[in-house]
Design an enzyme around this catalytic site. Structure first.
Site, PDB file in Angstrom:
ATOM      1  N   ASN A  23       0.805  -1.221   0.000  1.00 49.73           N
ATOM      2  CA  ASN A  23       0.000   0.000   0.000  1.00 49.73           C
ATOM      3  C   ASN A  23       0.841   1.275   0.000  1.00 49.73           C
ATOM      4  O   ASN A  23       0.301   2.370  -0.123  1.00 49.73           O
ATOM      5  CB  ASN A  23      -0.983  -0.005   1.175  1.00 49.73           C
ATOM      6  CG  ASN A  23      -2.098  -1.006   0.950  1.00 49.73           C
ATOM      7  OD1 ASN A  23      -2.218  -1.561  -0.140  1.00 49.73           O
ATOM      8  ND2 ASN A  23      -2.896  -1.258   1.977  1.00 49.73           N
ATOM      9  N   ARG A  93      -8.639  -1.421  -6.860  1.00 48.97           N
ATOM     10  CA  ARG A  93      -9.200  -0.133  -6.518  1.00 48.97           C
ATOM     11  C   ARG A  93      -8.140   0.962  -6.406  1.00 48.97           C
ATOM     12  O   ARG A  93      -8.413   2.141  -6.632  1.00 48.97           O
ATOM     13  CB  ARG A  93      -9.972  -0.272  -5.212  1.00 48.97           C
ATOM     14  CG  ARG A  93     -10.935   0.831  -5.045  1.00 48.97           C
ATOM     15  CD  ARG A  93     -11.686   0.763  -3.767  1.00 48.97           C
ATOM     16  NE  ARG A  93     -12.542   1.922  -3.698  1.00 48.97           N
ATOM     17  CZ  ARG A  93     -12.128   3.123  -3.393  1.00 48.97           C
ATOM     18  NH1 ARG A  93     -10.870   3.329  -3.109  1.00 48.97           N
ATOM     19  NH2 ARG A  93     -12.958   4.139  -3.376  1.00 48.97           N
ATOM     20  N   ASP A 309      -7.009  -3.336   8.268  1.00 49.01           N
ATOM     21  CA  ASP A 309      -6.407  -4.403   7.456  1.00 49.01           C
ATOM     22  C   ASP A 309      -5.893  -5.577   8.287  1.00 49.01           C
ATOM     23  O   ASP A 309      -5.395  -6.564   7.735  1.00 49.01           O
ATOM     24  CB  ASP A 309      -5.257  -3.839   6.598  1.00 49.01           C
ATOM     25  CG  ASP A 309      -5.780  -2.944   5.481  1.00 49.01           C
ATOM     26  OD1 ASP A 309      -6.987  -2.990   5.198  1.00 49.01           O
ATOM     27  OD2 ASP A 309      -4.971  -2.193   4.904  1.00 49.01           O
TER      28      ASP A 309
END
Ligand code: EPU
Length: 422
Positions: A23, A93, A309
């Site tokens: 990320n 996404r 997460d």
């Protein structure tokens, strides 16, 4: 489609290296759009999401190459197709985070609206609000976000908080766009996640002027151009947290290399309360559990709170606690796809709105289960390591999106996970 066949219970002992953060790597790759030329990124993990991001940047005109030493070379000299195609963005996404840099570089961007996903609706209103504040004209057409700023963007004070707190990729988008805007931008209620700080540090290395990194107020003095760079991505705190739970749920003793526990204090604190020993060591830590798993109450929050997460993985762990726990999801209220699957493995979980009541059980029993999203799938693998019998996890491509060959990396520690074709 691949499946995992997991034999349990096992006790994990040994050492594992944590990879670079997915990320952080994804928005940093998008940031390369801002600086025409060749950049080199180190510690970018080999993951499905990274491959999709490669495909997306290539479709814009960039040239990307994975070198023999593992570094990722991104040549963004040419970006002549500022379009994030539906067929690519729908698969990941994070594709939305090309919107800000494309707009700043090309004065125009068309990016497919990302759809909902297994963890909830995932709107982009705050991304749009922030970019509009910088002067972009934005409208929707045929499922695409069309953003235009032919005369460039202008710095502004922007409040970016929403009903669920700050937005990680929204902050990334507005921050990237603001680096090349005229004048000063202040982003108030910016996401403080370490992945955003990593991206901001990388942008500064490229010549951006960002102050307040790591705080909820980012101040950006716009510059005319950014230059290519060489940058190493931070270790993945979510992968590290998943491995910590693997050590805890199997009553194991694991050494994690390349792990920054300062980025994970909420997680470390919770694990210690649960009865897990975590000792920092040079560049990593040692995780060990000897006694019972104690129950705990967990509420997910933006950083530095407990990360959404890791919610599913902790639920797998608390399923085996000596007592009752409550897990409250405040970031993605529908992120509970793992509840029914863990119950198939004899967990005793009851969902009540945004909360799950976890009544600890003595043992989990292997079953055939379905991976639904990345972190839910990781929770099922963890449960499978501790459960009695053979657990089959279907659709493991979800796990491959965020964990590089997890079965090969945990096997040397005693995990019995075999990847098979369905
Ligand atoms: N939100 C809005 N409007 C927006 C954007 C977000 O209301 O315009 C809401 C969301 O619906 C959610 C909350 O704000 O309720 C937080 O969402 P955020 O925008 O922070 O999530 P994200 O940036 O889309 C990233 C990570 C997720 C992680 C979240 C929260 C990446 C690629 N994705 O998503 O990671 O769960 O932040 O920390 O960085 C994962 O790796 O498995 C994953 C889903």
């Amino acid at each position: 489609m691949d499946i995992f066949r997991i034999e349990g219970p096992v006790r994990l002992t040994g050492s594992v290296r944590v990879n670079g953060a997915k990320n952080a790597a994804l928005p940093i790759m998008a940031a390369m759009i801002l600086a025409p030329g060749k950049s080199t990124l180190k510690a970018v993990p080999h993951l499905l999401d990274i491959s999709v991001c490669n495909e997306l940047l290539t479709s814009l005109g960039c040239k990307i190459q994975r070198q023999d030493n593992g570094n990722l070379c991104i040549d963004s000299t040419v970006v002549d197709n500022p379009v994030g195609d539906y067929e690519i963005v729908r698969r990941m996404r994070a594709g939305i985070c090309i919107l800000g840099p494309l707009l700043a570089r090309c004065g125009r961007a068309e990016v497919s609206m990302p759809g909902g996903c297994a963890i909830g609706d995932r709107p982009v209103n705050l991304h749009i609000k922030g970019l509009e504040a910088l002067g972009a004209k934005i409208h929707l057409k045929n499922g695409y976000i069309i953003a235009e700023a032919p005369k460039g963007l202008k710095g502004k004070e922007i409040f970016l908080g929403g009903s669920f707190g700050s937005t990680v990729l929204g902050t990334a988008n507005v921050l990237m766009a603001a680096t090349l805007a005229k004048g000063r931008t202040v982003i108030e209620s910016a996401a403080c996640e370490p992945e955003i700080s990593d991206m901001a540090n990388c942008l500064n290395r490229m010549g951006a002027k960002i102050a307040g990194i790591g705080s909820p107020r980012l101040t950006i003095e716009g510059v005319k151009t950014l230059k290519p760079t060489e940058y190493q991505v931070i270790p993945d705190r979510i992968e590290a947290g998943t491995f910590m739970v693997a050590g805890a749920i199997t009553a194991g003793e694991m050494k994690l290399e390349n792990c920054r526990i300062n980025d994970m204090m909420a997680v470390v604190d919770k694990l210690r309360n649960i009865g897990v020993t975590i000792d920092a060591m040079n560049g990593g830590c040692v995780v060990c559990r000897r006694g019972k798993i104690k129950p705990a109450d967990i509420t997910t929050q933006p950083f530095p709170g407990f990360p959404t997460d890791l919610q599913a993985q902790f639920m797998a762990l608390l399923s085996l606690a000596d007592g009752n726990s409550v897990v409250i999801e405040k970031i993605f209220p529908d992120r509970f796809m793992h509840v029914a699957e863990l119950n198939r493995m004899a967990a005793n979980l009851r969902k009540e709105g945004q909360a799950v009541i976890v009544a600890g059980v003595k043992k989990l029993i292997a079953a055939q289960v379905m991976a639904s999203d990345l972190r839910a799938s990781a929770a099922l693998v963890l449960a499978g390591l501790a459960a009695e019998g053979t657990t089959i996890v279907n659709r493991v491509y979800h796990i491959d999106r965020g964990y590089e060959r997890i079965e090969e990396r945990l096997s040397p520690l005693g995990a019995k996970i075999i990847r098979e074709k369905e």
